[in-house]
Design a protein around this motif. Structure first.
Motif, PDB file in Angstrom:
ATOM      1  N   VAL A 174       0.866  -1.172   0.000  1.00  0.00           N
ATOM      2  CA  VAL A 174       0.000   0.000   0.000  1.00  0.00           C
ATOM      3  C   VAL A 174       0.904   1.224   0.000  1.00  0.00           C
ATOM      4  O   VAL A 174       1.661   1.447   0.946  1.00  0.00           O
ATOM      5  CB  VAL A 174      -0.928   0.003   1.228  1.00  0.00           C
ATOM      6  CG1 VAL A 174      -1.805   1.250   1.225  1.00  0.00           C
ATOM      7  CG2 VAL A 174      -1.777  -1.251   1.256  1.00  0.00           C
ATOM      8  N   LEU A 175       0.831   2.023  -1.060  1.00  0.00           N
ATOM      9  CA  LEU A 175       1.724   3.157  -1.248  1.00  0.00           C
ATOM     10  C   LEU A 175       0.947   4.456  -1.058  1.00  0.00           C
ATOM     11  O   LEU A 175      -0.112   4.644  -1.664  1.00  0.00           O
ATOM     12  CB  LEU A 175       2.365   3.122  -2.643  1.00  0.00           C
ATOM     13  CG  LEU A 175       3.145   1.839  -2.974  1.00  0.00           C
ATOM     14  CD1 LEU A 175       3.621   1.866  -4.422  1.00  0.00           C
ATOM     15  CD2 LEU A 175       4.325   1.665  -2.039  1.00  0.00           C
ATOM     16  N   VAL A 176       1.484   5.329  -0.233  1.00  0.00           N
ATOM     17  CA  VAL A 176       0.862   6.635   0.034  1.00  0.00           C
ATOM     18  C   VAL A 176       1.906   7.704  -0.211  1.00  0.00           C
ATOM     19  O   VAL A 176       3.026   7.634   0.310  1.00  0.00           O
ATOM     20  CB  VAL A 176       0.339   6.727   1.482  1.00  0.00           C
ATOM     21  CG1 VAL A 176      -0.302   8.085   1.725  1.00  0.00           C
ATOM     22  CG2 VAL A 176      -0.648   5.609   1.765  1.00  0.00           C
ATOM     23  N   SER A 177       1.543   8.709  -1.017  1.00  0.00           N
ATOM     24  CA  SER A 177       2.478   9.774  -1.368  1.00  0.00           C
ATOM     25  C   SER A 177       1.721  11.091  -1.500  1.00  0.00           C
ATOM     26  O   SER A 177       0.572  11.103  -1.957  1.00  0.00           O
ATOM     27  CB  SER A 177       3.191   9.443  -2.682  1.00  0.00           C
ATOM     28  OG  SER A 177       3.997  10.528  -3.105  1.00  0.00           O
ATOM     29  N   PRO A 178       2.342  12.213  -1.113  1.00  0.00           N
ATOM     30  CA  PRO A 178       1.673  13.509  -1.312  1.00  0.00           C
ATOM     31  C   PRO A 178       1.499  13.863  -2.780  1.00  0.00           C
ATOM     32  O   PRO A 178       0.577  14.609  -3.128  1.00  0.00           O
ATOM     33  CB  PRO A 178       2.611  14.500  -0.613  1.00  0.00           C
ATOM     34  CG  PRO A 178       3.435  13.673   0.310  1.00  0.00           C
ATOM     35  CD  PRO A 178       3.588  12.351  -0.354  1.00  0.00           C
ATOM     36  N   ALA A 179       2.374  13.352  -3.651  1.00  0.00           N
ATOM     37  CA  ALA A 179       2.288  13.627  -5.083  1.00  0.00           C
ATOM     38  C   ALA A 179       1.503  12.526  -5.780  1.00  0.00           C
ATOM     39  O   ALA A 179       1.498  11.371  -5.345  1.00  0.00           O
ATOM     40  CB  ALA A 179       3.680  13.744  -5.692  1.00  0.00           C
ATOM     41  N   ALA A 180       0.845  12.888  -6.871  1.00  0.00           N
ATOM     42  CA  ALA A 180       0.060  11.929  -7.635  1.00  0.00           C
ATOM     43  C   ALA A 180       0.991  11.047  -8.463  1.00  0.00           C
ATOM     44  O   ALA A 180       1.746  11.528  -9.296  1.00  0.00           O
ATOM     45  CB  ALA A 180      -0.924  12.661  -8.543  1.00  0.00           C
ATOM     46  N   LYS A 181       0.932   9.731  -8.210  1.00  0.00           N
ATOM     47  CA  LYS A 181       1.731   8.764  -8.944  1.00  0.00           C
ATOM     48  C   LYS A 181       0.881   7.545  -9.232  1.00  0.00           C
ATOM     49  O   LYS A 181      -0.163   7.320  -8.615  1.00  0.00           O
ATOM     50  CB  LYS A 181       2.987   8.361  -8.156  1.00  0.00           C
ATOM     51  CG  LYS A 181       3.899   9.526  -7.793  1.00  0.00           C
ATOM     52  CD  LYS A 181       5.212   9.059  -7.231  1.00  0.00           C
ATOM     53  CE  LYS A 181       6.048   8.377  -8.292  1.00  0.00           C
ATOM     54  NZ  LYS A 181       7.412   8.065  -7.801  1.00  0.00           N
ATOM     55  N   ALA A 182       1.330   6.728 -10.170  1.00  0.00           N
ATOM     56  CA  ALA A 182       0.586   5.532 -10.544  1.00  0.00           C
ATOM     57  C   ALA A 182       0.599   4.526  -9.394  1.00  0.00           C
ATOM     58  O   ALA A 182       1.620   4.329  -8.731  1.00  0.00           O
ATOM     59  CB  ALA A 182       1.193   4.908 -11.798  1.00  0.00           C
ATOM     60  N   ASN A 183      -0.557   3.881  -9.168  1.00  0.00           N
ATOM     61  CA  ASN A 183      -0.713   2.853  -8.126  1.00  0.00           C
ATOM     62  C   ASN A 183      -0.365   3.387  -6.735  1.00  0.00           C
ATOM     63  O   ASN A 183       0.149   2.664  -5.893  1.00  0.00           O
ATOM     64  CB  ASN A 183       0.144   1.632  -8.441  1.00  0.00           C
ATOM     65  CG  ASN A 183      -0.177   1.017  -9.789  1.00  0.00           C
ATOM     66  OD1 ASN A 183      -1.333   1.012 -10.208  1.00  0.00           O
ATOM     67  ND2 ASN A 183       0.834   0.507 -10.469  1.00  0.00           N
ATOM     68  N   THR A 184      -0.646   4.664  -6.515  1.00  0.00           N
ATOM     69  CA  THR A 184      -0.304   5.302  -5.245  1.00  0.00           C
ATOM     70  C   THR A 184      -1.491   6.108  -4.742  1.00  0.00           C
ATOM     71  O   THR A 184      -2.182   6.779  -5.522  1.00  0.00           O
ATOM     72  CB  THR A 184       0.920   6.221  -5.404  1.00  0.00           C
ATOM     73  OG1 THR A 184       2.020   5.460  -5.899  1.00  0.00           O
ATOM     74  CG2 THR A 184       1.319   6.824  -4.085  1.00  0.00           C
ATOM     75  N   ILE A 185      -1.749   6.041  -3.447  1.00  0.00           N
ATOM     76  CA  ILE A 185      -2.795   6.843  -2.824  1.00  0.00           C
ATOM     77  C   ILE A 185      -2.233   8.225  -2.531  1.00  0.00           C
ATOM     78  O   ILE A 185      -1.225   8.359  -1.839  1.00  0.00           O
ATOM     79  CB  ILE A 185      -3.289   6.181  -1.528  1.00  0.00           C
ATOM     80  CG1 ILE A 185      -3.819   4.773  -1.803  1.00  0.00           C
ATOM     81  CG2 ILE A 185      -4.362   7.030  -0.870  1.00  0.00           C
ATOM     82  CD1 ILE A 185      -4.208   4.012  -0.554  1.00  0.00           C
ATOM     83  N   GLN A 186      -2.863   9.245  -3.081  1.00  0.00           N
ATOM     84  CA  GLN A 186      -2.404  10.608  -2.856  1.00  0.00           C
ATOM     85  C   GLN A 186      -3.048  11.145  -1.586  1.00  0.00           C
ATOM     86  O   GLN A 186      -4.273  11.300  -1.491  1.00  0.00           O
ATOM     87  CB  GLN A 186      -2.752  11.499  -4.045  1.00  0.00           C
ATOM     88  CG  GLN A 186      -2.203  12.920  -3.913  1.00  0.00           C
ATOM     89  CD  GLN A 186      -2.516  13.784  -5.127  1.00  0.00           C
ATOM     90  OE1 GLN A 186      -3.225  13.346  -6.043  1.00  0.00           O
ATOM     91  NE2 GLN A 186      -1.997  14.996  -5.138  1.00  0.00           N
TER      92      GLN A 186
END
Length: 259
Positions: free
Chosen positions: A68-80
């Motif tokens: 489960v990937l969480v990031s402030p920036a919008a990326k593929a397969n990642t929760i922003q």
């Protein structure tokens, strides 16, 4: 640049890719190798990756499911989402990976509290950070590097991070220094060469000069035995206290003496 308060009122630039750093390929390769080595202690359960750098790492060495990937920036397969407020339920993550996250967070204490909230009991936390005692960080004093990554962040020593984790109830399982190059020039973008450079030889003799550190911590939960409480309306039975009475059996006898 070196030792600053944990909270920052100003917004800090966050790296969304390893290519944002001067020698990102070198950093990613060594971080991946160290994480795979630490993976023998981790569980084959749900893995949480925080930040844009965690999205470009591989978790196949210790995780059977997709992380489960969480990031402030919008990326593929990642929760922003903001790392200070994770959109995840309590105690559902087996291990969390934070590569170079706290250096670029406005409130690193809140980030650690959120990770502690979503992490299960006896879960593991893997943290990577820059070593402020390394000569690699001294080049950030140059005017040309103050606004460049990785020198634009705030650096916390490994001792300070371990102190924060121990206050949250974590046990430090393993702690290592790594990345023997000083991250100063673009020539370090290439992958690790077969023969070590002079900085790597120097760091082998003095580990405290490495550019980065890694910490593996385990969330410990101490169960307290509840005390037995007496109901408020119950009255304790009071028995009379046994008292001992003694009687004097001495009798006065008069003896008559005859001549």
């Amino acid at each position: 640049m070196l030792i600053k308060p944990a909270y920052s009122p100003a917004k800090l630039p966050q790296p969304d890719s390893w290519q944002s750093f001067v020698c990102g390929d070198y950093m990613r390769e060594h971080t991946q190798w160290l994480m795979n080595d630490y993976g023998r202690r981790l569980r084959c359960g749900t893995t949480l990756g925080l930040g844009g750098l965690a999205a470009e790492l591989s978790y196949q060495a210790f995780s059977l499911t997709a992380p489960v990937l969480v990031s402030p920036a919008a990326k593929a397969n990642t929760i922003q989402a903001k790392l200070e407020h994770l959109p995840i339920k309590n105690a559902v993550v087996d291990q969390a990976v934070m590569p170079f996250v706290l250096e670029y967070s406005r409130d690193p204490h809140q980030v650690l509290r959120e990770v502690n909230r979503v992490l299960m009991d006896d879960g593991y936390l893997f943290i990577c950070g820059f070593n402020p005692l390394s000569p690699a960080m001294l080049s950030g004093w140059l005017p040309a590097n103050r606004k460049r990554l990785p020198w634009s962040g705030r650096y916390f020593s490994a001792f300070r991070i371990k102190d924060w984790l121990q206050l949250l109830g974590y046990e430090i399982v393993q702690h290592d220094y790594y990345m023997g190059r000083f991250l100063a020039t673009d020539s370090n973008r290439s992958k690790t060469s077969p023969s070590p450079v002079w900085t790597e030889k120097l760091c082998q003799k003095i580990p405290l000069l490495h550019s980065g550190y890694a910490i593996l911590a385990r969330k410990c939960v101490i169960l307290k035995t509840p005390r037995m409480r007496v109901p408020s309306g119950a009255a304790l039975s009071q028995r009379p206290v046994a008292t001992a009475t003694t009687r004097s059996s001495l009798t006065t006898s008069k003896e008559v003496l005859h001549d």
